[in-house]
Design a protein around this motif. Structure first.
Motif, short mmCIF file in Angstrom:
data_model
loop_
_atom_site.label_atom_id
_atom_site.label_comp_id
_atom_site.label_asym_id
_atom_site.label_seq_id
_atom_site.Cartn_x
_atom_site.Cartn_y
_atom_site.Cartn_z
N HIS A 53 0.80 -1.22 0.00
CA HIS A 53 0.00 0.00 0.00
C HIS A 53 0.84 1.28 0.00
CE1 HIS A 53 -3.77 -2.08 0.32
NE2 HIS A 53 -3.35 -2.75 1.40
N PHE A 54 1.96 1.29 0.69
CA PHE A 54 2.77 2.51 0.82
C PHE A 54 4.21 2.22 0.41
CE2 PHE A 54 -0.51 2.96 4.16
CZ PHE A 54 -1.15 4.09 3.66
N ALA A 55 4.85 3.26 -0.12
CA ALA A 55 6.28 3.19 -0.44
C ALA A 55 6.87 4.59 -0.23
CB ALA A 55 6.50 2.74 -1.88
N VAL A 56 8.00 4.63 0.49
CA VAL A 56 8.67 5.89 0.80
C VAL A 56 10.14 5.74 0.49
CG1 VAL A 56 9.16 7.64 2.54
CG2 VAL A 56 6.99 6.39 2.61
N ALA A 57 10.67 6.62 -0.41
CA ALA A 57 12.08 6.57 -0.77
C ALA A 57 12.85 7.56 0.08
CB ALA A 57 12.25 6.89 -2.25
N ARG A 99 26.23 16.38 3.95
CA ARG A 99 25.44 17.54 3.55
C ARG A 99 24.07 17.62 4.21
NH1 ARG A 99 25.19 17.58 -2.83
NH2 ARG A 99 24.48 15.44 -2.41
N MET A 100 23.62 16.57 4.87
CA MET A 100 22.27 16.54 5.44
C MET A 100 22.32 16.34 6.94
SD MET A 100 20.31 14.13 2.65
CE MET A 100 20.40 14.44 0.89
N ARG A 101 21.42 17.01 7.64
CA ARG A 101 21.29 16.78 9.08
C ARG A 101 20.56 15.48 9.37
NH1 ARG A 101 18.28 21.64 11.68
NH2 ARG A 101 16.77 20.88 10.12
N ALA A 102 19.60 15.14 8.50
CA ALA A 102 18.78 13.95 8.70
C ALA A 102 18.37 13.44 7.32
CB ALA A 102 17.55 14.27 9.54
N PRO A 103 17.96 12.18 7.21
CA PRO A 103 17.50 11.64 5.92
C PRO A 103 16.31 12.42 5.37
CG PRO A 103 17.92 9.86 7.47
CD PRO A 103 18.01 11.13 8.26
N LEU A 104 16.23 12.51 4.04
CA LEU A 104 15.15 13.21 3.36
C LEU A 104 14.22 12.21 2.69
CD1 LEU A 104 16.98 16.13 1.49
CD2 LEU A 104 15.83 16.22 3.70
N VAL A 105 12.93 12.55 2.67
CA VAL A 105 11.96 11.79 1.89
C VAL A 105 11.96 12.36 0.49
CG1 VAL A 105 9.52 11.22 1.59
CG2 VAL A 105 10.53 11.20 3.88
N VAL A 106 12.47 11.63 -0.50
CA VAL A 106 12.57 12.13 -1.87
C VAL A 106 11.40 11.69 -2.73
CG1 VAL A 106 15.07 12.29 -1.78
CG2 VAL A 106 14.00 10.16 -2.55
N ALA A 107 10.64 10.69 -2.28
CA ALA A 107 9.46 10.25 -3.02
C ALA A 107 8.60 9.43 -2.08
CB ALA A 107 9.86 9.42 -4.25
N LYS A 108 7.29 9.50 -2.32
CA LYS A 108 6.37 8.68 -1.54
C LYS A 108 5.07 8.53 -2.32
CE LYS A 108 3.99 12.22 1.19
NZ LYS A 108 3.59 12.62 2.55
N GLY A 109 4.30 7.49 -2.00
CA GLY A 109 3.03 7.29 -2.67
C GLY A 109 2.31 6.10 -2.10
N ALA A 110 1.04 5.99 -2.51
CA ALA A 110 0.21 4.89 -2.06
C ALA A 110 -0.36 4.16 -3.27
CB ALA A 110 -0.92 5.41 -1.17
N ASP A 111 -0.61 2.88 -3.09
CA ASP A 111 -1.27 2.04 -4.10
C ASP A 111 -0.50 2.08 -5.43
OD1 ASP A 111 -3.17 1.40 -2.20
OD2 ASP A 111 -4.40 3.13 -2.70
N LEU A 112 -1.10 2.61 -6.50
CA LEU A 112 -0.45 2.57 -7.82
C LEU A 112 0.86 3.35 -7.84
CD1 LEU A 112 -3.55 2.95 -10.19
CD2 LEU A 112 -2.31 0.86 -9.58
#
Length: 374
Positions: A271-275, A282-295
């Protein structure tokens, strides 16, 4: 209801005001202009009247003292008259200059600077005598007539009061020497102008709010006009929907281009996917670069598989990331530990594959929050 919509009960919008300015319609007060010009002229005459009077007296004295031969010789008289005229203009230049500045600056007080080519275009409807009579007998014409009459009463009352109070000084002018009489006359003129300009300032204090009210009232809009303007500026609802759909598609394609650059894709598993991507330099914390549900989630997993991006199943963490973090944002501090466990496992897995060692066991991920609340 339609009749109420057509009543001009709403304030003009910013677009309506801008269009009015382009047409040359800005709030102006002729009473403010007259008061400012007269007040500056009176103040200038009060402070500079004596010196200007003395200079003009010297000019007059020197002009009347030329030899008779020069007076009848055009070759000498005309240059001499021109030179004295220049001296007189130079002497009066301070008053003339400050009065000119007042005439230019006063209109800017309530309407600001505005230059419109549309206002310069000829409008032949103003030559219509019927409309002219209509304007004369309109409410605005009555107000202008009342203002003119009130101005006359104020100025006349002040003038009579000034003449009565200054009558001894006026009568004394005939007994004074010429030089002193000119200075006395300049002082009397400045006092009279100051008194009259004070009355005009009172009139302007009433006229300026009235002009601002009239300007806003004349540009007021009905609800239907506001709806029509909004439709024209933003387009019809169908057009806006197509634009938003196109914008979402562009954003989705841009998001999908970031998936191959991710370090890991956390899934639900279907159902969910988060990249996620993380660069400790260069980053203080990980970034969410893509996310989505279902298709969309399925497409993210496909792209990740095509480019060798690790996919890690952690349903609670995937739900928490999907619901609480926007694309391009850092993960919250509450998810640091869980995401750190995932990234550590991914780095260890890559190292084991490179060295041929035994791959590590996947960690049990607990995001530490109730993801079902989001």
């Amino acid at each position: 209801m339609a009749e109420n919509d057509q009543e001009r009960t709403e304030k003009p919008t910013a677009r309506r005001l801008e269009e009015a300015r382009k047409e040359g319609r800005v709030p102006r007060s002729t009473e403010l202009n007259a008061a400012a010009v007269l007040l500056i002229a009176a103040g200038s005459l009060h402070f500079l009247g004596g010196s200007i009077g003395a200079t003009l007296f010297d000019i007059m004295k020197s002009s009347l003292s030329i030899p008779p031969a020069e007076a009848v010789d055009p070759g000498l008289a005309l240059p001499a008259a021109g030179a004295e005229l220049v001296r007189a203009l130079v002497a009066c230049a301070p008053i003339l200059g400050m009065t000119l500045i007042a005439a230019l600056v006063a209109p800017l007080a309530i309407g600001g600077w505005n230059f419109s080519f549309e206002a310069l275009a000829p409008d032949f409807t103003r030559l219509d005598p019927i409309e002219g009579f209509g304007r004369f007998f309109s409410a605005r014409g009555a107000v202008e007539l009342g203002k003119a009459f009130a101005k006359f009463l104020v100025v006349a009352t002040i003038a009579v009061a000034v003449v009565r109070s200054q009558s001894p000084r006026l009568l004394a002018l005939g007994t004074m020497p010429l030089h002193a009489g000119i200075a006395q006359a300049a002082s009397l003129a400045s006092d009279a102008l100051l008194a009259v300009s004070g009355g005009l300032v009172l009139i302007a204090a009433v006229d300026v709010p009235w002009q601002l009210y009239q300007y806003t009232h004349n540009l007021s809009m009905s609800r239907e006009e506001i709806r029509e303007e909004l439709k024209q500026s933003e387009g019809a609802p169908e057009v806006r929907m197509r634009i938003r759909r196109a914008q979402r598609e562009i954003a989705r394609r841009r998001m999908m281009h970031e998936v191959p650059k991710a370090d890991v894709v956390v899934v639900n598993p279907t159902h969910f996917a988060v990249a996620l991507r993380y660069d400790e330099k260069r980053m203080r914390a990980p970034l969410v670069v893509a996310k989505g549900a279902d298709l969309v989630a399925a497409r993210i997993r496909e792209i990740a598989a095509e480019h060798g991006v690790p996919i890690f199943e952690a349903p609670p963490l995937a739900r928490a990331l999907h619901h609480s973090v926007e694309i391009g944002s850092e993960i919250p501090a509450t998810l640091y530990v869980a995401v750190a466990q995932v990234l550590t496992y991914i780095y260890q897995l890559k190292a084991a594959r490179t060295s041929g060692a035994r791959p590590p066991e996947p960690p049990a991920i607990d995001p530490g929050i109730d993801a079902t609340r989001h």
